[in-house]
Design a protein around this motif. Structure first.
Motif, PDB file in Angstrom:
ATOM      1  N   GLN A 163      87.895  -0.880  47.237  1.00  0.00           N
ATOM      2  CA  GLN A 163      89.061  -0.679  48.098  1.00  0.00           C
ATOM      3  C   GLN A 163      89.855  -1.966  48.285  1.00  0.00           C
ATOM      4  OE1 GLN A 163      87.728   1.097  51.768  1.00  0.00           O
ATOM      5  NE2 GLN A 163      87.090   2.988  50.767  1.00  0.00           N
ATOM      6  N   LEU A 164      89.163  -3.097  48.186  1.00  0.00           N
ATOM      7  CA  LEU A 164      89.837  -4.393  48.294  1.00  0.00           C
ATOM      8  C   LEU A 164      90.533  -4.790  46.996  1.00  0.00           C
ATOM      9  CD1 LEU A 164      87.149  -6.424  50.300  1.00  0.00           C
ATOM     10  CD2 LEU A 164      89.327  -5.527  51.151  1.00  0.00           C
ATOM     11  N   GLY A 165      90.369  -3.978  45.954  1.00  0.00           N
ATOM     12  CA  GLY A 165      91.046  -4.249  44.695  1.00  0.00           C
ATOM     13  C   GLY A 165      90.164  -4.838  43.611  1.00  0.00           C
ATOM     14  N   VAL A 166      88.880  -4.970  43.877  1.00  0.00           N
ATOM     15  CA  VAL A 166      87.954  -5.485  42.874  1.00  0.00           C
ATOM     16  C   VAL A 166      87.694  -4.368  41.858  1.00  0.00           C
ATOM     17  CG1 VAL A 166      85.621  -6.409  42.503  1.00  0.00           C
ATOM     18  CG2 VAL A 166      86.895  -7.019  44.575  1.00  0.00           C
ATOM     19  N   ASP A 167      87.698  -4.720  40.558  1.00  0.00           N
ATOM     20  CA  ASP A 167      87.446  -3.679  39.560  1.00  0.00           C
ATOM     21  C   ASP A 167      86.028  -3.143  39.729  1.00  0.00           C
ATOM     22  OD1 ASP A 167      85.601  -4.695  37.093  1.00  0.00           O
ATOM     23  OD2 ASP A 167      86.778  -6.384  37.884  1.00  0.00           O
ATOM     24  N   GLU A 168      85.833  -1.897  39.282  1.00  0.00           N
ATOM     25  CA  GLU A 168      84.582  -1.187  39.565  1.00  0.00           C
ATOM     26  C   GLU A 168      83.346  -1.920  39.055  1.00  0.00           C
ATOM     27  OE1 GLU A 168      82.505   3.198  39.262  1.00  0.00           O
ATOM     28  OE2 GLU A 168      84.520   2.915  38.474  1.00  0.00           O
ATOM     29  N   LYS A 169      83.384  -2.409  37.826  1.00  0.00           N
ATOM     30  CA  LYS A 169      82.221  -3.092  37.241  1.00  0.00           C
ATOM     31  C   LYS A 169      81.826  -4.309  38.077  1.00  0.00           C
ATOM     32  CE  LYS A 169      80.615  -5.056  32.831  1.00  0.00           C
ATOM     33  NZ  LYS A 169      80.178  -6.377  33.245  1.00  0.00           N
ATOM     34  N   THR A 170      82.805  -5.117  38.437  1.00  0.00           N
ATOM     35  CA  THR A 170      82.541  -6.313  39.248  1.00  0.00           C
ATOM     36  C   THR A 170      82.067  -5.929  40.643  1.00  0.00           C
ATOM     37  OG1 THR A 170      84.205  -7.544  37.999  1.00  0.00           O
ATOM     38  CG2 THR A 170      83.545  -8.466  40.121  1.00  0.00           C
ATOM     39  N   ALA A 171      82.689  -4.909  41.219  1.00  0.00           N
ATOM     40  CA  ALA A 171      82.320  -4.468  42.570  1.00  0.00           C
ATOM     41  C   ALA A 171      80.859  -4.034  42.610  1.00  0.00           C
ATOM     42  CB  ALA A 171      83.231  -3.339  43.026  1.00  0.00           C
ATOM     43  N   ARG A 180      73.474   0.141  51.428  1.00  0.00           N
ATOM     44  CA  ARG A 180      74.222  -1.107  51.299  1.00  0.00           C
ATOM     45  C   ARG A 180      74.972  -1.152  49.974  1.00  0.00           C
ATOM     46  NH1 ARG A 180      70.288  -5.927  53.562  1.00  0.00           N
ATOM     47  NH2 ARG A 180      70.128  -5.145  55.688  1.00  0.00           N
ATOM     48  N   HIS A 181      74.283  -0.775  48.904  1.00  0.00           N
ATOM     49  CA  HIS A 181      74.884  -0.805  47.579  1.00  0.00           C
ATOM     50  C   HIS A 181      76.122   0.096  47.517  1.00  0.00           C
ATOM     51  CE1 HIS A 181      75.060  -1.190  43.208  1.00  0.00           C
ATOM     52  NE2 HIS A 181      75.369   0.101  43.218  1.00  0.00           N
ATOM     53  N   GLU A 182      75.962   1.329  47.968  1.00  0.00           N
ATOM     54  CA  GLU A 182      77.068   2.288  47.936  1.00  0.00           C
ATOM     55  C   GLU A 182      78.237   1.820  48.798  1.00  0.00           C
ATOM     56  OE1 GLU A 182      77.199   5.600  46.183  1.00  0.00           O
ATOM     57  OE2 GLU A 182      75.999   4.133  45.088  1.00  0.00           O
ATOM     58  N   PHE A 183      77.941   1.389  50.006  1.00  0.00           N
ATOM     59  CA  PHE A 183      78.987   0.983  50.942  1.00  0.00           C
ATOM     60  C   PHE A 183      79.723  -0.250  50.433  1.00  0.00           C
ATOM     61  CE2 PHE A 183      80.766  -1.287  54.498  1.00  0.00           C
ATOM     62  CZ  PHE A 183      81.397  -0.285  55.215  1.00  0.00           C
ATOM     63  N   LEU A 184      78.968  -1.269  50.021  1.00  0.00           N
ATOM     64  CA  LEU A 184      79.589  -2.513  49.571  1.00  0.00           C
ATOM     65  C   LEU A 184      80.379  -2.317  48.283  1.00  0.00           C
ATOM     66  CD1 LEU A 184      76.641  -4.935  50.406  1.00  0.00           C
ATOM     67  CD2 LEU A 184      78.862  -4.834  51.575  1.00  0.00           C
ATOM     68  N   SER A 185      79.870  -1.514  47.364  1.00  0.00           N
ATOM     69  CA  SER A 185      80.602  -1.228  46.123  1.00  0.00           C
ATOM     70  C   SER A 185      81.948  -0.588  46.439  1.00  0.00           C
ATOM     71  CB  SER A 185      79.813  -0.267  45.221  1.00  0.00           C
ATOM     72  OG  SER A 185      78.631  -0.840  44.772  1.00  0.00           O
ATOM     73  N   GLU A 186      81.927   0.415  47.302  1.00  0.00           N
ATOM     74  CA  GLU A 186      83.154   1.129  47.656  1.00  0.00           C
ATOM     75  C   GLU A 186      84.136   0.214  48.376  1.00  0.00           C
ATOM     76  OE1 GLU A 186      85.867   3.891  47.383  1.00  0.00           O
ATOM     77  OE2 GLU A 186      83.890   4.060  46.447  1.00  0.00           O
ATOM     78  N   TRP A 187      83.644  -0.581  49.282  1.00  0.00           N
ATOM     79  CA  TRP A 187      84.487  -1.505  50.047  1.00  0.00           C
ATOM     80  C   TRP A 187      85.154  -2.508  49.116  1.00  0.00           C
ATOM     81  CZ3 TRP A 187      82.783  -6.596  52.333  1.00  0.00           C
ATOM     82  CH2 TRP A 187      83.761  -7.142  53.163  1.00  0.00           C
TER      83      TRP A 187
END
Length: 121
Positions: A87-95, A77-84
């Motif tokens: 991809q939606l444009g959220v910066d990496e730290k926030t994602a 879940r963590h990996e998938f949601l972070s990547e998604w």
């Protein structure tokens, strides 16, 4: 079994550490999470009592099948949601931070639906 978010975080951390370290010890978990070793020891005792980990006499920590199942679910879940989110444009730290919050509360049904939708588009 209903386990708390903190237990899920510990299990996920053990899984992640086990991918890079030959063995996982309480001190490794404490260092990774920035917690006191005494706090980690209490958590490990609880996880052991719930048969989610085993601890050898040398202090090496291993996930049981049940612990592995929970850790793998949370990590996926963590990996998938972070990547998604990235991809939606959220910066990496926030994602990554938001994925960590969502991964514990989302139902299996909702996660599967999101995953299916994202993978089909």
């Amino acid at each position: 079994m209903n386990i708390h978010e903190s237990a899920e975080n510990y299990l996920e951390t053990i899984l992640i550490l086990s991918k890079t370290l030959p063995v996982v010890r309480s001190v490794d978990i404490a260092n990774e999470l920035g917690f006191k070793k005494s706090s980690v020891s209490v958590a490990m005792k609880n996880l052991r009592e719930n048969q989610l980990i085993t601890v050898t006499d040398a202090g090496f920590i291993y996930l049981t099948d049940a612990g592995q199942e929970i850790a793998a679910r949370i990590y996926e879940r963590h990996e998938f949601l972070s990547e998604w989110l990235k991809q939606l444009g959220v910066d990496e730290k926030t994602a990554v931070e938001d994925a960590c919050k969502i991964e514990h509360d989302i139902s299996s049904e909702s996660f599967a639906a999101i995953k299916q939708y994202v993978n089909s588009h």
